[in-house]
Design a protein around this motif. Structure first.
Motif, short mmCIF file in Angstrom:
data_model
loop_
_atom_site.label_atom_id
_atom_site.label_comp_id
_atom_site.label_asym_id
_atom_site.label_seq_id
_atom_site.Cartn_x
_atom_site.Cartn_y
_atom_site.Cartn_z
N ALA A 144 0.84 -1.20 0.00
CA ALA A 144 0.00 0.00 0.00
C ALA A 144 0.87 1.24 0.00
O ALA A 144 1.83 1.34 0.79
N GLY A 145 0.56 2.17 -0.89
CA GLY A 145 1.23 3.46 -0.95
C GLY A 145 0.21 4.57 -0.86
O GLY A 145 -0.74 4.60 -1.65
N ARG A 146 0.39 5.47 0.08
CA ARG A 146 -0.64 6.48 0.37
C ARG A 146 0.03 7.80 0.70
O ARG A 146 0.52 8.00 1.80
N TRP A 147 0.07 8.67 -0.29
CA TRP A 147 0.73 9.96 -0.11
C TRP A 147 -0.21 11.11 -0.50
O TRP A 147 -1.14 10.93 -1.29
N VAL A 148 0.11 12.28 0.02
CA VAL A 148 -0.50 13.54 -0.39
C VAL A 148 0.49 14.24 -1.31
O VAL A 148 1.66 14.40 -0.95
N ALA A 226 -1.65 -1.40 -4.15
CA ALA A 226 -2.64 -0.33 -4.24
C ALA A 226 -1.99 0.98 -3.83
O ALA A 226 -1.32 1.04 -2.79
N THR A 227 -2.22 2.03 -4.62
CA THR A 227 -1.48 3.27 -4.41
C THR A 227 -2.36 4.48 -4.70
O THR A 227 -3.28 4.43 -5.51
N THR A 232 -5.92 11.66 2.13
CA THR A 232 -6.15 12.72 3.10
C THR A 232 -4.89 13.00 3.90
O THR A 232 -4.55 14.14 4.18
N THR A 233 -4.19 11.93 4.27
CA THR A 233 -2.93 12.04 5.00
C THR A 233 -1.93 11.05 4.42
O THR A 233 -2.31 9.97 3.95
N SER A 234 -0.66 11.40 4.47
CA SER A 234 0.39 10.51 3.98
C SER A 234 0.80 9.52 5.06
O SER A 234 0.83 9.85 6.25
N LEU A 235 1.12 8.31 4.61
CA LEU A 235 1.68 7.29 5.47
C LEU A 235 2.86 6.64 4.75
O LEU A 235 2.87 6.57 3.51
#
Length: 348
Positions: A144-148, A226-227, A232-235
């Protein structure tokens, strides 16, 4: 060894710093750079690689130029008799991958790809755990990739946001994809099946900013990555290895690994350029050889050809937010499931 750098701006500035460090340590001699713009570096600068090579005779070339230029520059470096460290993605199609692989083989040269997280101690420890059976049978690998990212992210270079050269799986979360493929042991295989869900929340780009890919191959655990750049917030990006005896959680950017919630001790990281030099000097195995990027390149090529529909999203100042995506990318990695399988309203 004598090392030249092609592309000293952007990410290339990190290579400048590293080359200066290696020069100070006596590992390499930083001879010069190639860049189309004026750059502030303490070595000579040239407009093209042949001009530099004619005067400075490098043995290794580091290629950190825009993605669409890398194939030609790698081949040019090989033609000059140089080994290469090239940023990821090294090339944008399997045909180009095969071409530069053959060129390296024919000339007895080597090519390392800039997947620096393959040099981390946490990666080596995780590979050891999987290989020893400590995690049991591996049922799947999720990432998982989750950035702003703000609008300025897409203004940093002409190729930013351009399908075929950019996209979450191709560039910002390329490590997540490559690491998952490696851990599934499918990185060199030609028989993979790729299922893509690519979306964009900005009408100013053609590449995806939100994506999910599933890669399967006979006898290997499924991979789901999934990216999003519309969180909303970066992790910190994370890779999950699901085993019958436990789960490994690897935060590759932080070089941190836990198994069943227990933090594992890891060895210091290996620098890719130092490793390439030691490979030439003593035969040390390459950390991130070109051959290990074949499956990754296949996904990159398909990302460049797939449909990328526009999704409705919220504008929040200088960024775009896709409501609900923060949780979805994490669930996809946890369940090794696609957006569509999770019932997302934008899933196909």
């Amino acid at each position: 060894m004598r090392v030249a750098l092609v592309g000293a701006r952007g990410h290339g500035a990190r290579h400048v710093e590293n080359l200066l460090r290696l020069g100070h340590d006596g590992v390499a001699t930083f001879v010069g750079v190639v860049d189309v713009a004026d750059v502030d570096v303490p070595v000579p600068s040239y407009p093209d690689l042949p001009s530099l090579a004619a005067e400075l005779h490098p043995e290794v070339v580091v290629v950190s130029s825009p993605p669409a230029t890398r194939r030609d520059l790698v081949l040019e470096a090989f033609g000059l008799g140089c080994d290469v460290l090239v940023e990821k993605p090294a090339v944008l199609s399997v045909a180009d991958f095969d071409e530069i692989s053959a060129a390296a083989h024919d000339r007895g040269l080597v090519c390392q790809v800039g997947f620096q997280t393959q040099g981390t101690g946490s990666y080596r420890r995780l590979c050891s755990l999987i290989g020893s059976g400590a995690l049991g049978d591996i049922s799947g690998i999720g990432a998982a990739g989750r950035w702003v990212r703000t609008d300025s992210y897409y203004e940093r270079a002409e190729w930013a946001g351009r399908q075929g050269e950019d996209g979450t799986l191709v560039n910002p979360f390329a490590h997540a994809l490559q690491n998952a493929l490696l851990l599934a042991d499918v990185e060199e295989r030609t028989d993979i099946t790729v299922e893509l869900e690519l979306y964009r929340c900005r009408d100013t780009i053609t590449a995806d900013d939100t994506a999910c890919v599933r890669v399967t191959s006979d006898g290997a655990p499924p991979v789901v990555v999934a990216t999003t750049l519309c969180a909303t917030t970066s992790l910190p990006p994370v890779v999950l290895v699901h085993g019958s005896l436990g789960q490994a959680v690897w935060w590759y950017d932080d070089d941190r690994l836990t198994v069943n919630d227990h933090r594992m001790a890891v060895a210091p990281p290996a620098d890719l350029l130092e490793n390439l030099i030691r490979h030439r000097q003593s035969g040390e195995p390459l950390v991130a050889p070109l051959a290990a990027a074949r499956a990754f390149t296949s996904v990159v090529e398909q990302c460049g050809k797939a449909d990328v529909p526009l999704l409705p999203a919220r504008r929040v100042g200088d960024r775009v937010v896709l409501d609900g995506i923060d949780e979805v990318v994490v669930r996809a990695a946890e369940k090794v499931a696609t957006f569509a399988e999770l019932g997302c309203r934008f899933g196909r």
